[in-house]
Scaffold this active site. Sequence first.
Site, PDB file in Angstrom:
ATOM      1  CG  HIS A   1      -4.085  -0.160   4.507  1.00  0.00           C
ATOM      2  ND1 HIS A   1      -4.676   0.435   3.430  1.00  0.00           N
ATOM      3  CD2 HIS A   1      -3.414   0.818   5.170  1.00  0.00           C
ATOM      4  CE1 HIS A   1      -4.379   1.731   3.426  1.00  0.00           C
ATOM      5  NE2 HIS A   1      -3.615   1.983   4.461  1.00  0.00           N
TER       6      HIS A   1
ATOM      7  CD  GLU B   1      -0.148   1.341   3.142  1.00  0.00           C
ATOM      8  OE1 GLU B   1      -0.767   2.287   2.645  1.00  0.00           O
ATOM      9  OE2 GLU B   1       0.623   1.461   4.095  1.00  0.00           O
TER      10      GLU B   1
ATOM     11  CG  LEU C   1     -11.230  -5.916  13.929  1.00  0.00           C
ATOM     12  CD1 LEU C   1     -10.463  -5.267  15.070  1.00  0.00           C
ATOM     13  CD2 LEU C   1     -12.596  -6.405  14.401  1.00  0.00           C
ATOM     14  CB  ALA C   2      -8.895  -7.335   8.541  1.00  0.00           C
ATOM     15  CG  ASP C   3      -5.943  -2.873   7.732  1.00  0.00           C
ATOM     16  OD1 ASP C   3      -5.938  -3.841   6.952  1.00  0.00           O
ATOM     17  OD2 ASP C   3      -6.271  -1.736   7.407  1.00  0.00           O
ATOM     18  CD  GLN C   4      -6.484  -0.617  14.258  1.00  0.00           C
ATOM     19  OE1 GLN C   4      -6.401  -0.652  15.476  1.00  0.00           O
ATOM     20  NE2 GLN C   4      -7.087   0.368  13.622  1.00  0.00           N
TER      21      GLN C   4
ATOM     22  CD  GLN D   1      -3.167   1.600  13.219  1.00  0.00           C
ATOM     23  OE1 GLN D   1      -2.288   1.358  12.393  1.00  0.00           O
ATOM     24  NE2 GLN D   1      -4.415   1.816  12.878  1.00  0.00           N
TER      25      GLN D   1
END
Length: 337
Positions: A306, A10, A282-285, A100
């Site tokens: 991402h 990304e 949420l999938a990213d984190q 993050q």
Amino acid sequence: MIIIDGSEGEGGGQVLRTALSLSLVTGQSFRIDNIRANRDKPGLMRQHLTAVEAACAIGGATADGAAIGASSLVFTPGRVRAGDYTVAVGTAGSTGLVLQALLPPLLLADGPSRLVLEGGTHAHAAPPFDFTAQTFLPLVSRMGPAVTATLVRPGFYPVGGGRVEVSVTPAPLRPQEFMERGALRGVRGQALLSNLPANIAEREVAAARQVLDWPEDAWGVEEVTEGRGPGNILMLSASFDQVTEVVSAVGRIGLRAEDIGRQTANRLAGYIASGAFAGPYLADQLLLPLALAGGGRFTTVRPTRHTLTGAAIIRRFLDRDIRIEGRADGTHLVTVE
């Protein structure tokens, strides 16, 4: 030293934030070139430089070459120290994105920490505070540590000026499976306004209601009196037994309120219809805490760039196998081993 090309995947700030976290956790240095090369304004912006400086503060690290506009830097970690830290972005840059980078190492520190983050709390191109507090942190706490966030003052795009306080009590991260979200327990649609005409939020809500057939009392408009500068955000949430999804859009010049309302509602309607546990943010984190825990699984909607980029950076620092497989029902299964 790990060498990272910041233009891969990304090609934005996520590459840097993930590398900062993993460097502090693993003790491995890294050099990153072509920072944010895929963005309209490449290089370090204030928000990203703030994350680097904060990572240096909590981890006794050095970051050679870190400056506004820099396209490369070398990060050498030290020892992560629990404590009280105040981090000021200085712009409307997202406090949630700075968090993050800092949260994973503090989850594994030798004692509790308290963070005060100042900047944007409801910013463009970033999850709002409500997503962090209602969606992500409860799942992190389910894995072992105790993490809570409090919104002291909102900060909207483009001025910022918000304040968030985060409490982190470390504990070993336990592998988890986030497979089923359970029954739908409640829905909420809320438009926030600061120093703008109320009809903007009213039009956003009216357009969203044409898509989502929710009861009258599920909707609201709130004028935020303590906000600094003008700002607006529409947030839609669906709370299930095991997870709450928050979908949002920030009002900006050139975007019609009706378009914001309709597009945001369609995004949440798509998530509800999918049956997946995790939405795209949420999938990213979830990837990083599960990788640090040693494993886990979750279902999600179609993975974004991402998510794929985050998985690639994690593999550079940790011996983890991250697999993403499509399923017959249209969802995807993400497995971390």
